[in-house]
Design an enzyme around this catalytic site. Structure first.
Site, short mmCIF file in Angstrom:
data_model
loop_
_atom_site.label_atom_id
_atom_site.label_comp_id
_atom_site.label_asym_id
_atom_site.label_seq_id
_atom_site.Cartn_x
_atom_site.Cartn_y
_atom_site.Cartn_z
N MET A 1 -7.52 10.01 9.75
CA MET A 1 -8.09 10.58 8.53
C MET A 1 -8.96 11.80 8.85
O MET A 1 -9.97 12.03 8.19
CB MET A 1 -8.97 9.54 7.80
CG MET A 1 -8.37 8.16 7.68
SD MET A 1 -7.39 8.02 6.19
CE MET A 1 -8.67 7.94 4.94
N ASP B 1 0.82 -1.22 0.00
CA ASP B 1 0.00 0.00 0.00
C ASP B 1 0.85 1.27 0.00
O ASP B 1 2.05 1.23 0.24
CB ASP B 1 -0.85 0.02 1.28
CG ASP B 1 -2.12 -0.79 1.10
OD1 ASP B 1 -2.47 -1.10 -0.05
OD2 ASP B 1 -2.75 -1.10 2.12
N LYS C 1 -4.33 2.81 -3.09
CA LYS C 1 -5.67 3.17 -3.58
C LYS C 1 -5.72 4.60 -4.07
O LYS C 1 -5.09 5.49 -3.53
CB LYS C 1 -6.69 2.98 -2.45
CG LYS C 1 -6.89 1.51 -2.16
CD LYS C 1 -7.81 1.32 -0.99
CE LYS C 1 -7.79 -0.15 -0.56
NZ LYS C 1 -8.44 -0.36 0.71
#
Lengths: 255, 255
Positions: free
Chosen positions: B173, B38, B60
């Protein structure tokens, strides 16, 4: 050769499996003159230390917490001020549920240099290794980690608030309080929520039970689950392969 | 020589500092035929892999989450079924906020053997390295980890419930949502609670600000704090050495 300075490094030993320690933790242990270690630390990890390093067990005895903590603080300072690198080796991560901050603050008040090496907390690693995700899309977007037993031996009020939320709840030190925990969730009408209790997580003698709030007390008694254990309460428990396959089987039979 | 079987190992790469990876994770990387990694994984860790191992970046892209996740699931199965050991290397711990469980379940549905190696989550390690204990006697006996942004881009409702509790709240986040978070706490009359925002935690370019609910937005703007960052809300933030010394100084001056 440079003369050594007093130093304290707080090191997380991880959840039990000696391979779940970090490279940084191993390097700290290797360079230690004195190691003060807890009951939950896997003793195999002491083999990384120098032969001449002093290894002192400072595991806490029940009922004597505050006295012993003061003694540990004093031992750290006493050894460090003799120009030693003192490693304080603690189970899991050294700054959660471990009074590590008090040790750091005490050492700093004597002008001792301090450092911290994070560790893997059993609160996360034990469910993870059991294939129970603490968060999962559409099921749970948060997790709440609580120690069941407060300093005064009463159950934490946070569990009551947590039972009203949609968070996955991870409870440490809760095996003796399972009936009280069950009652709190039942009062919210949440008898069908998933529960896992995992004893000795990540170690060779790991043992676990899966159930719901309504069934877990009997299952834990049947399986003779003891301490130390991690309790997970939440619908994510039903993503455990055994519960997932059971529910698929159920669908096959009845749909 | 035994013929190899299809295998998937989900591996936690830790919070960023390449020394905060476990021995078990390194051994998994060493034995991998294929590594799918990732964006949050430190690329230095790929150097532990065999020279002939295939390393594929599967970070992503914003807005394309579900499509890409399906593609990752398919890539895992495709490579594993060619009798490869596939290592899925994810930032932090692989089973929280990472859709790891979906990858495991998908692989198992093809009869592929699976294993998991827990990792250090930035939710714990980043505050720990900043000397902020998520729990501390008399201050906080629990911590609640929440991702601010849900799949539908709305702020998580859990933050509203969390603001009413006494738990230390760790928000991932959340940098883009800081004004909304501040408003939620202010509506509870909790403008004076401590807040820390730590960007790029555990890495060389780590950057942080300390304040309270009422002051943090301006401070974060002044310091130009960006993503990825960990936000800690709770009185434990005031145990950070800088805030602790400031408050001792305050007492010295005024008491």
């Amino acid at each position: 050769m440079l003369s050594k300075q007093p130093k304290l490094t707080l090191v997380g030993a991880g959840p039990g499996d000696p391979e779940l320690i970090t490279l940084k933790a191993i390097r700290a242990i290797e360079s230690a003159d004195v190691i003060l270690y807890d009951a939950l630390v896997n003793k195999v990890l002491l083999e990384y230390s120098a032969e001449k390093a002093l290894k002192i067990f400072v595991g806490k005895r029940a009922g004597l917490h505050s006295l012993i903590q003061t003694e540990i603080n004093e031992l750290i300072v006493e050894y460090a001020l003799k120009n030693n690198h003192v490693v304080r080796l603690k189970g899991g991560d050294p700054m959660i549920f471990g009074r590590g901050q008090e040790e750091i603050e005490h050492a700093q008040s004597y002008g001792i240099e301090t450092a911290i090496v994070p560790g893997i907390s059993s609160a996360i690693a034990v469910p993870t290794l059991q294939h129970i995700p603490l968060t999962a899309r559409g099921v749970s977007e948060s997790f709440w980690v609580i120690t069941a037993t407060k300093a005064n031996h009463e159950i934490s009020k946070d569990i009551e608030i947590a039972s009203q939320s949609s968070a996955t709840v991870v409870i440490l030190m809760g095996t003796q309080k399972i009936k009280e925990i069950v009652k709190i969730y039942q009062q919210q009408g949440k008898g069908n929520i998933g529960v896992a209790i995992i004893q000795n997580g990540t170690s060779e003698n790991e043992k676990y039970v899966l159930g719901t709030i309504d069934t877990i007390t009997e299952k834990a008694e049947d399986a003779q689950i003891g301490s130390p254990a991690v309790i997970v309460v939440g619908e994510v428990v039903k993503l455990h392969p055994k519960m997932l396959h059971a529910s698929n089987l159920y669908q096959t039979q009845w749909v």
